[in-house]
Each structure stands twice: as C-alpha cells, then as structure tokens.
Design a protein around this motif. Structure first.
Motif, short mmCIF file in Angstrom:
data_model
loop_
_atom_site.label_atom_id
_atom_site.label_comp_id
_atom_site.label_asym_id
_atom_site.label_seq_id
_atom_site.Cartn_x
_atom_site.Cartn_y
_atom_site.Cartn_z
N TYR A 77 -6.01 19.03 83.69
CA TYR A 77 -5.47 18.63 84.81
C TYR A 77 -3.79 18.48 84.49
O TYR A 77 -3.56 17.73 83.62
CB TYR A 77 -5.78 17.55 85.79
CG TYR A 77 -7.23 17.66 86.29
CD1 TYR A 77 -7.32 18.18 87.53
CD2 TYR A 77 -8.28 17.32 85.66
CE1 TYR A 77 -8.61 18.37 88.29
CE2 TYR A 77 -9.48 17.39 86.18
CZ TYR A 77 -9.59 18.02 87.42
OH TYR A 77 -10.88 18.06 88.13
N ALA A 114 -6.19 14.76 92.09
CA ALA A 114 -5.52 16.22 91.74
C ALA A 114 -5.12 17.05 92.90
O ALA A 114 -5.74 16.91 93.89
CB ALA A 114 -6.93 16.85 90.65
N GLY A 169 -0.07 17.67 91.24
CA GLY A 169 -0.35 17.20 90.11
C GLY A 169 0.73 16.31 89.41
O GLY A 169 0.78 16.03 88.05
#
Length: 172
Positions: A77, A114, A169
């Motif tokens: 991520y 996320a 993000g």
C-alpha cells in the motif's frame, strides 16, 4: 421482565461508534463493548484488522495490557510521503483487565483506510474472552443477506467513496 431483558441483551452486540468513513483517509475505530458473556466479566478483547486498514495504532487502556500481532498485508500500500507499507498490525489484543458484565467500555485504535477500498461494508471481527466462555462477534453476511439476521455480527464500517481529485493513499 426476564424475557424482555434477555432479548434486549441478546441484541446488544459489539459496534463501532463511527460507522462510516471515506476511503483514502485516517479513521479512528472505537469498539463499543456493551456487556460480558452470559453474565461473566470480559477479560480479553481481540480485534482482527481487515485488509485495507493500514498503519494501525491501538490506544493503550489503563489497567489492560496491549499486544499487537503483525503480519503481511494482502498487497503493498502507498502511504504517507511515498512510503510503501507491506506489513503491519493484523490483530490487537487488550488483556489483563476486567470488564464486569453490568458495565460498558470502549477499545480504540487508529489507522488509515486505503484509497482503493471499495465502497460498502468492511467488517472488523471481535472476540471477547470472558471468565466463563467467549463471545465471537465475527459473523459476516453472505452477499444479499441482512447482517441484522446474524446471531453474532462483526462490527461493520461502511466505506464511502473518496472525493474525486483527492490523492489516494496519503495520510492527512
């Protein structure tokens, strides 16, 4: 009176204080524990962190020990200032305290949702370990099933779409 009370306590399950949040944003989860297990005091609370909830930091709770179980994420991520996260907290355990059945308490952690989380429910399974037995709030509805029909539903966070034009993000 006894029947009404039993029915009311059966409906009192672990819930989230804030039940909606945007993808691509910080989130503070407050797990509300309304009672013990069939009259027995809660001694341990375990929260499983679902995929897409990253950079998790639990809040210490006076009188309780705090443990985190770390593991690999389902993927890499992007995060704050270009940092790439591949692993993090997957489970939080508060133990060593005692929450009597007749009392209520909250267990808190912060994390980041996320940016690629799809809108809809995200479930956070919780287990209460008690002096006698345990309560597993981990039932996740099948597609199209009403979560209220479940005996022990996992707390649900409704993920809202992030604003268009907002970089995904990156923590605020």
């Amino acid at each position: 009176f006894g029947v009404t009370f039993a029915a009311a306590s059966a409906l009192a399950h672990v819930t989230l204080e804030v039940r909606e949040a945007k993808a691509g944003a910080p989130y503070k989860a407050t797990l509300r524990i309304p009672h013990g297990c069939d009259g027995a005091a809660t001694l341990k609370v375990r929260a499983q962190i679902p995929d897409g909830v990253i950079a998790v930091k639990p809040m210490p709770k006076p009188g309780w020990q705090l443990e985190t179980v770390k593991g690999k994420y389902d993927k890499t991520y992007p995060y704050y200032h270009g940092q790439q996260l591949t692993e993090g907290v997957r489970e939080i355990v508060w133990s060593g305290g005692k929450l009597p059945d007749e009392h209520y308490d909250e267990f808190v952690f912060a994390g980041f949702l996320a940016g690629d989380l799809k809108p809809g429910p995200l479930y956070i399974p919780v287990t209460q370990e008690c002096e006698k037995g345990e309560a597993r709030w981990a039932d996740i509805p099948a597609p199209g099933q009403d979560r209220h029909a479940l005996k022990a539903p996992a707390p649900a966070l409704i993920i809202l779409a992030q604003h268009s034009g907002h970089g995904g993000g990156h923590a605020a």
